[in-house]
Design a protein around this motif. Sequence first.
Motif, PDB file in Angstrom:
ATOM      1  N   THR A 287      -9.278   2.305  -3.556  1.00 46.78           N
ATOM      2  CA  THR A 287     -10.372   2.886  -2.324  1.00 46.78           C
ATOM      3  C   THR A 287     -10.739   4.176  -2.829  1.00 46.78           C
ATOM      4  O   THR A 287      -9.711   5.045  -3.140  1.00 46.78           O
ATOM      5  CB  THR A 287      -9.864   2.710  -0.930  1.00 46.78           C
ATOM      6  OG1 THR A 287      -8.595   3.277  -0.951  1.00 46.78           O
ATOM      7  CG2 THR A 287      -9.681   1.161  -0.682  1.00 46.78           C
ATOM      8  N   ARG A 288     -11.910   4.502  -2.428  1.00 43.42           N
ATOM      9  CA  ARG A 288     -12.461   5.687  -2.933  1.00 43.42           C
ATOM     10  C   ARG A 288     -13.338   6.659  -1.567  1.00 43.42           C
ATOM     11  O   ARG A 288     -14.304   7.095  -1.910  1.00 43.42           O
ATOM     12  CB  ARG A 288     -13.348   5.859  -4.049  1.00 43.42           C
ATOM     13  CG  ARG A 288     -12.660   5.499  -5.488  1.00 43.42           C
ATOM     14  CD  ARG A 288     -13.775   5.408  -6.523  1.00 43.42           C
ATOM     15  NE  ARG A 288     -13.143   5.078  -7.846  1.00 43.42           N
ATOM     16  CZ  ARG A 288     -13.345   3.907  -8.252  1.00 43.42           C
ATOM     17  NH1 ARG A 288     -13.689   3.070  -7.538  1.00 43.42           N
ATOM     18  NH2 ARG A 288     -12.582   3.673  -9.453  1.00 43.42           N
TER      19      ARG A 288
ATOM     20  N   ASN B  15       0.368   4.262   0.221  1.00 44.82           N
ATOM     21  CA  ASN B  15      -0.256   5.235   1.244  1.00 44.82           C
ATOM     22  C   ASN B  15       0.623   6.481   1.032  1.00 44.82           C
ATOM     23  O   ASN B  15       1.503   7.034   1.967  1.00 44.82           O
ATOM     24  CB  ASN B  15      -0.140   4.603   2.353  1.00 44.82           C
ATOM     25  CG  ASN B  15      -1.029   5.209   3.495  1.00 44.82           C
ATOM     26  OD1 ASN B  15      -1.481   6.482   3.185  1.00 44.82           O
ATOM     27  ND2 ASN B  15      -1.323   4.995   4.534  1.00 44.82           N
TER      28      ASN B  15
ATOM     29  N   SER C 129     -15.014   1.066  -3.250  1.00 39.86           N
ATOM     30  CA  SER C 129     -13.728   0.519  -3.514  1.00 39.86           C
ATOM     31  C   SER C 129     -14.028  -0.406  -4.861  1.00 39.86           C
ATOM     32  O   SER C 129     -14.899  -0.991  -5.260  1.00 39.86           O
ATOM     33  CB  SER C 129     -13.196  -0.307  -2.654  1.00 39.86           C
ATOM     34  OG  SER C 129     -13.966  -1.437  -2.119  1.00 39.86           O
TER      35      SER C 129
ATOM     36  N   GLY D 229      -7.815   3.638   5.677  1.00 43.43           N
ATOM     37  CA  GLY D 229      -7.294   2.828   4.683  1.00 43.43           C
ATOM     38  C   GLY D 229      -6.315   1.745   5.230  1.00 43.43           C
ATOM     39  O   GLY D 229      -6.232   0.683   4.365  1.00 43.43           O
TER      40      GLY D 229
ATOM     41  N   SER E  81      -5.125   4.441  -2.782  1.00 43.04           N
ATOM     42  CA  SER E  81      -6.368   5.403  -2.748  1.00 43.04           C
ATOM     43  C   SER E  81      -6.277   6.024  -3.801  1.00 43.04           C
ATOM     44  O   SER E  81      -5.772   6.314  -4.513  1.00 43.04           O
ATOM     45  CB  SER E  81      -6.206   6.032  -1.451  1.00 43.04           C
ATOM     46  OG  SER E  81      -5.456   7.085  -1.513  1.00 43.04           O
ATOM     47  N   ASP E  82      -7.709   6.717  -3.998  1.00 43.08           N
ATOM     48  CA  ASP E  82      -8.081   7.450  -5.151  1.00 43.08           C
ATOM     49  C   ASP E  82      -6.928   8.645  -4.995  1.00 43.08           C
ATOM     50  O   ASP E  82      -6.407   9.348  -5.928  1.00 43.08           O
ATOM     51  CB  ASP E  82      -9.407   8.141  -5.130  1.00 43.08           C
ATOM     52  CG  ASP E  82      -9.857   8.627  -3.871  1.00 43.08           C
ATOM     53  OD1 ASP E  82      -9.347   8.675  -2.924  1.00 43.08           O
ATOM     54  OD2 ASP E  82     -11.174   9.078  -4.067  1.00 43.08           O
TER      55      ASP E  82
ATOM     56  N   ASP F 132       1.005  -1.152   0.037  1.00 42.73           N
ATOM     57  CA  ASP F 132       0.026  -0.046  -0.107  1.00 42.73           C
ATOM     58  C   ASP F 132       1.005   1.246  -0.116  1.00 42.73           C
ATOM     59  O   ASP F 132       1.246   1.502   1.061  1.00 42.73           O
ATOM     60  CB  ASP F 132      -0.845  -0.089   1.173  1.00 42.73           C
ATOM     61  CG  ASP F 132      -1.677   0.999   1.062  1.00 42.73           C
ATOM     62  OD1 ASP F 132      -1.754   2.016   0.466  1.00 42.73           O
ATOM     63  OD2 ASP F 132      -2.654   1.433   2.277  1.00 42.73           O
TER      64      ASP F 132
END
Length: 313
Positions: free
Chosen positions: A214-215, A154, A220, A245, A183-184, A152
């Motif tokens: 993920t949004r 991140n 997601s 997240g 994430s978006d 991830d």
Amino acid sequence: MLKTQPRHVLVVGESLVDVLATPAAPPVDAPGGSPLNVAVTLGRLGTPVSILTAIGDDDRGAALRDHLASSRVDIRPGPVLPRTSSAVARVGTDGAATYEFDISWPAVDQPDLSDVGIVHTGSIAFFSQPGAAAVGELLRTAHDSGVVTTLDPNVRPALVGDRDAAVRHLEATLPSVDVLKLSDEDASWLYPDTAHDDVVALLLQRGPRLVALTRGPAGSSLVTPTTRVDVPAPPTTVVDTVGAGDAWMGALIHGLFADAEPRRLLDRLDDATLRDLGARASRVAAATVATQGANPPWADPASLTPPVAPTTA
């Protein structure tokens, strides 16, 4: 070599103290760091998990060790920092958090993987030198030995630095990554001129078997080279989004580890399996945002049903 009957998940990356600053209350210390939060989520959901991290020999470090131990996370010996890392998380009136960091991530020795079924890493440990090179090598070693690898990114823009260098590092590592979650916001920062669906397609071409996007409240998407599933986010009352997240990622790994052979599970990710993995991860994330700070739920079915604000006529 295909590993069977894996014994635990190994998480590699930073542990830090989140200083939560909200408009209505004095700042308070809370355990944080994306890899730590993922490990805590796994431990609380009942997955055997250890973490290779770097913590200071100070009061904040002692608090982090207690937090990990109480969440059923084993701590592997790692570098001792002169001062435990910290991040100020400023939570706005809408529950969203922004961050200011005082963090270092040193190089770590390559761990023993003989009893590991899944290796997870990401965030600051993945991008920040001098430790990032060792993390990248760990992913390559794990992947080549049959261990499932998850990542991830991140992204923390204030710490990552040059975007082009970050993208090159990510793309060079992806052949050694089985499952990528972003994430978006990560997608927008890494590829600012590219639609999110096109980012997912681009990253899949680099090697991962599964890319999850993920949004937040928009849900997601879980995408493989052959199928895609969109999962709505469950309704919940948002206290703050800190750790959401990470809880989603931890729950996804928990679902993968539940299979006796996680690597072979990646060969049969049909719509039903993806939907089940995404729904579980979304429930865990929704329960997390309904509490203050990165506080993922325990493996009690009632704790995975997030509270919803009552409607008014």
